[in-house]
Design a protein around this motif. Sequence first.
Motif, mmCIF file in Angstrom:
data_model
loop_
_atom_site.group_PDB
_atom_site.id
_atom_site.type_symbol
_atom_site.label_atom_id
_atom_site.label_comp_id
_atom_site.label_asym_id
_atom_site.label_seq_id
_atom_site.Cartn_x
_atom_site.Cartn_y
_atom_site.Cartn_z
ATOM 1 N N PRO A 10 0.669 -1.188 0.023
ATOM 2 C CA PRO A 10 0.014 -0.030 -0.127
ATOM 3 C C PRO A 10 0.717 1.238 -0.089
ATOM 4 O O PRO A 10 2.159 1.174 0.262
ATOM 5 C CB PRO A 10 -0.844 -0.078 1.220
ATOM 6 N N GLU A 58 -8.407 12.485 5.918
ATOM 7 C CA GLU A 58 -8.519 11.166 5.580
ATOM 8 C C GLU A 58 -9.543 10.754 4.624
ATOM 9 O O GLU A 58 -9.412 9.842 3.626
ATOM 10 C CB GLU A 58 -8.711 10.242 6.897
ATOM 11 N N LYS A 69 -9.341 8.955 0.823
ATOM 12 C CA LYS A 69 -10.008 7.534 0.536
ATOM 13 C C LYS A 69 -10.979 7.788 -0.943
ATOM 14 O O LYS A 69 -11.340 6.704 -1.487
ATOM 15 C CB LYS A 69 -10.870 7.169 1.614
ATOM 16 N N VAL A 71 -7.944 4.487 -5.753
ATOM 17 C CA VAL A 71 -7.705 3.879 -4.360
ATOM 18 C C VAL A 71 -8.554 2.341 -4.635
ATOM 19 O O VAL A 71 -9.927 2.500 -4.517
ATOM 20 C CB VAL A 71 -8.375 4.761 -3.322
ATOM 21 N N SER A 91 -8.659 0.065 -1.700
ATOM 22 C CA SER A 91 -9.069 -0.370 -0.625
ATOM 23 C C SER A 91 -8.217 0.399 0.486
ATOM 24 O O SER A 91 -6.927 0.808 -0.014
ATOM 25 C CB SER A 91 -8.963 -1.832 -0.265
ATOM 26 N N SER A 92 -8.550 0.372 1.852
ATOM 27 C CA SER A 92 -7.865 1.233 2.547
ATOM 28 C C SER A 92 -7.878 0.601 4.249
ATOM 29 O O SER A 92 -9.010 0.105 4.331
ATOM 30 C CB SER A 92 -7.990 2.766 2.535
ATOM 31 N N THR A 102 -7.044 1.876 8.331
ATOM 32 C CA THR A 102 -6.537 2.743 9.216
ATOM 33 C C THR A 102 -5.920 2.281 10.556
ATOM 34 O O THR A 102 -6.540 1.488 11.090
ATOM 35 C CB THR A 102 -7.472 4.094 9.476
ATOM 36 N N LEU A 146 -2.731 5.481 7.725
ATOM 37 C CA LEU A 146 -3.774 5.262 6.483
ATOM 38 C C LEU A 146 -2.941 4.505 5.420
ATOM 39 O O LEU A 146 -2.087 4.989 4.919
ATOM 40 C CB LEU A 146 -4.357 6.513 5.808
ATOM 41 N N ARG A 147 -3.244 3.172 5.174
ATOM 42 C CA ARG A 147 -2.781 2.217 4.254
ATOM 43 C C ARG A 147 -3.421 2.023 3.260
ATOM 44 O O ARG A 147 -4.686 1.474 3.207
ATOM 45 C CB ARG A 147 -2.284 0.905 4.833
ATOM 46 N N VAL A 148 -3.094 2.938 2.311
ATOM 47 C CA VAL A 148 -4.216 2.763 0.670
ATOM 48 C C VAL A 148 -3.679 1.844 -0.251
ATOM 49 O O VAL A 148 -2.464 2.033 -0.724
ATOM 50 C CB VAL A 148 -4.203 4.403 0.401
ATOM 51 N N THR A 149 -4.182 0.862 -0.595
ATOM 52 C CA THR A 149 -3.921 0.169 -1.509
ATOM 53 C C THR A 149 -4.227 0.574 -2.899
ATOM 54 O O THR A 149 -5.491 0.631 -3.164
ATOM 55 C CB THR A 149 -4.554 -1.382 -1.480
#
Length: 706
Positions: free
Chosen positions: A413, A427, A431, A436, A438-439, A441, A451-454
């Motif tokens: 991510p 945040e 998103k 984006v 998926s994510s 927190t 925040l890990r945003v794939t």
Amino acid sequence: MLSALARAATRRPRTVILTWLALIVLGFGLGTGVFGRLSDSVPDVPGAESDRTAELLDDIDPRGESLSAVVEAPRVADPALRTRVEQAVTDLRRVPGVTAVPDPYATEGLASGDGRALIVPVTLKGGLDDDAEDATVDAVADRVKEIDGADVHVSGGPLLGRQLGERAQEDVQRAELISLPIVLGLLLLIFGGLRAAGLPLLVAVSGVAGAFLALFAFSQVTEISVYVIQVTTMLGLGLAVDYALLMVMRFREERRTSADVTDAVHRTVERAGRTILFSGLTVAVSLSGLLVFPSPFLRSMGLAVAAVVVVDMLAALTLLPALLTRFGARIAPSKPRAPGAEGRVFARLARFAGRRPIAVTTVSVLALLTLALPVSNLRIDIGDARQLPASTEARQLYDTVNAHYPAGVGVDPVVVVARPGTDPAFEARVKALDGVASSETQTLDDGTRVLRVTPAGSIDGATATQLVEQVRELRGDNPVTVAGVAARLVDFRQMLADRAPWAALTVLAGILALLFAFTGSLLIPLRTVLTTLLSLGAALGVVVLVFQDGHAASWLGGEGLGALSLTAPPLIVAIAFGLAMDYELFILARMREAWRATGDAQEAVVAGLRRSGRVVSCAALLLAVVFGAFMTGGFAPILEIGLGLTLAVVIDATIVRMLLVPATMTLMGKRAWWAPRALRRVHERFGVRDEEAPTEDTEDMVTPRQ
């Protein structure tokens, strides 16, 4: 200095030989310890935002690196298999150094939709020292592999670096087993005798041993990438053969006129040794541009390869003269030939180019520019497991996930770190960005939100890098920073763009100064740089066409990946530039001798190519064999570097040195050797001087001896 080296080698040859034998033993003993100290971290840029953010997370996030295991079976829900997997998960949670292992059956997204695969992520504790981390990784990998009734692949985190290191060692050993017998066979054909053929190979082995020892020393103070091993070994082996080939050929030539072996060795070192000395310096200077970049990978590569070049140069100037002193009497002199018979083919090429210099120059330049056109579409990225051969554990894990899970699963991510004080709405805006997939927190103890945003697409594709740039633009004054693989790539690209002009200026200034010191000419160094850039562009263009666009990549065991590895272009350019200077100096040395002896510019071109064409062609052939052998490993970055260097050597030794150089030298005529009076004085004081100085000088030109 060269005379002193020659005297030392001929006075105490046994001492010199024993010293180098000790170095070989040390290199293949202690030096090979570098294989256990390799790093797979390439795109880090100290001080960059991604690097600062990663260090911050190391300090405040209790979680460390993670490994991933994939369990593949016809039916992973089979009760017996489920029992074995759940027992393994329970055991993994008890391993010292493991902080979390979710239940793959109960956690959404870990079981594949087709029911044939499970992902078991294992998160390590943060702050583990190297020994503790190694012990944890070994325990995790061993326990996962004990699951019966399924195919299990495990990789990632620190285990990936180890797997790549083991692969690098295997590739080096395979390449040496392939290349050394072929090189020996070619040397036997070139020299017609085992003794003469064996000397370059012994120098080459010394170069490889010195390479390992230099890398082991550097690994004590800096990271050494897995890529460094193959690159330094292939260059160390190739340059050692090049230099030894030049020296042995010149020695056999000197033996025709000198019955005394010691005298022939002295003359060889004084004449061919000068070319080797300047060649080694120019290759080292070409690689010095890598030191301008703050990237530890590029800097360590520049230092390591430069050290290998110096080892090869010293071996050629000390070990080889000592070997020639001891065994040279048993090496037959080169056979005398009738006037005009030696190098007849190369002389014809030079005369052909001299008769039609404009046509040859035009056609050669257009051909090279055509090959270089794909460089305009060059893209670089960090790459994923598709860069690895299908037999590697990491590639098998990647292929299994890709076969059983939807796109995006397993993609690292983009990590957005929002410190306390960040706008609460930020945040949600992140998103809502395009791309984006998926994510998730995580809130840390100090209130920091992670925040890990794939991203949609690949780990470092256009969507991922655009997402990094969008977040950085969106943050405004908020205390927000971005990390992750895509962020490291964005920062690495920016570092290259910022520092590349300075690296180019550093290299060009050094090369021009060395070539002027060697030739005493102002125009020849400029012509050399321009023709070399053409051959580099052509080689890199073909690499882009093959490995980025996918044309004929399968013939070489690779595939089109849409971009080149970020390691390949800077290394191809730096190393190939140095190798091109190598061949240029071989030819210029002979042209300069003929020019100073006759004063006929055109005949100097013909004589220079006649006398050096064979050694340049043989050296290029041997280097191509060495580089080609390293392309048998299947590791995409090494395939790219190997193909780029092979093409650069072949193009430079054929189109450029055999056609473009004589054509452009003919167009320049006597003015090729021109220098302003002030620079001529500098050259007379500090440049290369022959044993016998010229008797007359004109105002602005180094005039030959009459």
